[in-house]
Design a protein around this motif. Structure first.
Motif, PDB file in Angstrom:
ATOM      1  N   ARG A   1       0.894  -1.583  -0.299  1.00  0.00           N
ATOM      2  CA  ARG A   1       0.079   0.222   0.071  1.00  0.00           C
ATOM      3  C   ARG A   1       0.694   1.294   0.184  1.00  0.00           C
ATOM      4  O   ARG A   1       1.411   1.419   1.198  1.00  0.00           O
TER       5      ARG A   1
ATOM      6  N   ASP B   1       1.098   5.166  -1.009  1.00  0.00           N
ATOM      7  CA  ASP B   1       0.482   6.513  -2.103  1.00  0.00           C
ATOM      8  C   ASP B   1       1.041   6.902  -3.412  1.00  0.00           C
ATOM      9  O   ASP B   1       2.360   6.876  -3.803  1.00  0.00           O
ATOM     10  N   THR B   2       0.180   7.236  -4.656  1.00  0.00           N
ATOM     11  CA  THR B   2       0.937   7.788  -5.451  1.00  0.00           C
ATOM     12  C   THR B   2       0.042   8.672  -5.904  1.00  0.00           C
ATOM     13  O   THR B   2      -1.174   9.161  -5.890  1.00  0.00           O
ATOM     14  N   TYR B   3       1.159   9.684  -7.212  1.00  0.00           N
ATOM     15  CA  TYR B   3       0.069  10.317  -7.826  1.00  0.00           C
ATOM     16  C   TYR B   3       0.025  10.040  -8.856  1.00  0.00           C
ATOM     17  O   TYR B   3       0.938   9.344  -9.028  1.00  0.00           O
TER      18      TYR B   3
ATOM     19  N   ALA C   1      -5.034  11.000  -7.422  1.00  0.00           N
ATOM     20  CA  ALA C   1      -4.513  10.063  -6.693  1.00  0.00           C
ATOM     21  C   ALA C   1      -4.953   8.660  -5.997  1.00  0.00           C
ATOM     22  O   ALA C   1      -5.777   9.049  -6.326  1.00  0.00           O
TER      23      ALA C   1
ATOM     24  N   VAL D   1      -3.308   4.444  -4.780  1.00  0.00           N
ATOM     25  CA  VAL D   1      -2.722   3.816  -3.717  1.00  0.00           C
ATOM     26  C   VAL D   1      -2.328   2.814  -4.276  1.00  0.00           C
ATOM     27  O   VAL D   1      -3.560   2.139  -5.701  1.00  0.00           O
TER      28      VAL D   1
ATOM     29  N   THR E   1      -8.674   5.111  -7.355  1.00  0.00           N
ATOM     30  CA  THR E   1      -8.517   6.431  -7.780  1.00  0.00           C
ATOM     31  C   THR E   1     -10.271   6.553  -8.450  1.00  0.00           C
ATOM     32  O   THR E   1     -11.306   6.296  -8.632  1.00  0.00           O
TER      33      THR E   1
END
Length: 114
Positions: A16, A18-20, A29, A31, A45
């Motif tokens: 897990r 976080d991503t952008y 953003a 996960v 998303t």
């Protein structure tokens, strides 16, 4: 081909992170739910870009702290498929040493968490 962890490129590491992401004029953003040497599954998303859409992901393996500001990994790829709550990305270059390092680091994080 195997990475330093001994995993094949097809093995996915559940994690897990976080991503952008960005594609075209859209930013969002989500996960990273799992990651491998060839791609990543992004969940949570609000959008599902069309399959084949070029996309850039920015993934941080470490949360920011008072003493360390993480440098995100930048991954470039395209949307390969949709999932019920997100989409999968296939990297444009699987042999990139940054990708191998990031996946190896993610595997080490998962192993350390037990």
């Amino acid at each position: 081909m195997t990475g330093r962890t001994g995993s094949t490129r097809a093995n996915r590491i559940p994690i897990r992170l976080d991503t952008y992401y960005a594609y075209g004029w859209v930013e969002g953003a989500g996960v990273v739910a799992n990651i491998s040497y060839s791609g990543a599954l992004i969940e949570g998303t609000p959008a599902q870009p069309d399959i084949g859409t070029p996309i850039v992901l920015h993934v941080c393996l470490n949360p920011p702290s008072a003493f360390h500001v993480p440098s995100p990994f930048e991954l470039v790829g395209h949307v390969a498929r949709h999932s019920p709550s997100g989409f999968a990305v296939k990297y444009d270059t699987e042999s990139n040493h940054k990708i191998c390092r990031m996946v190896d680091d993610a595997a080490a994080l998962v192993a350390a968490r037990g």
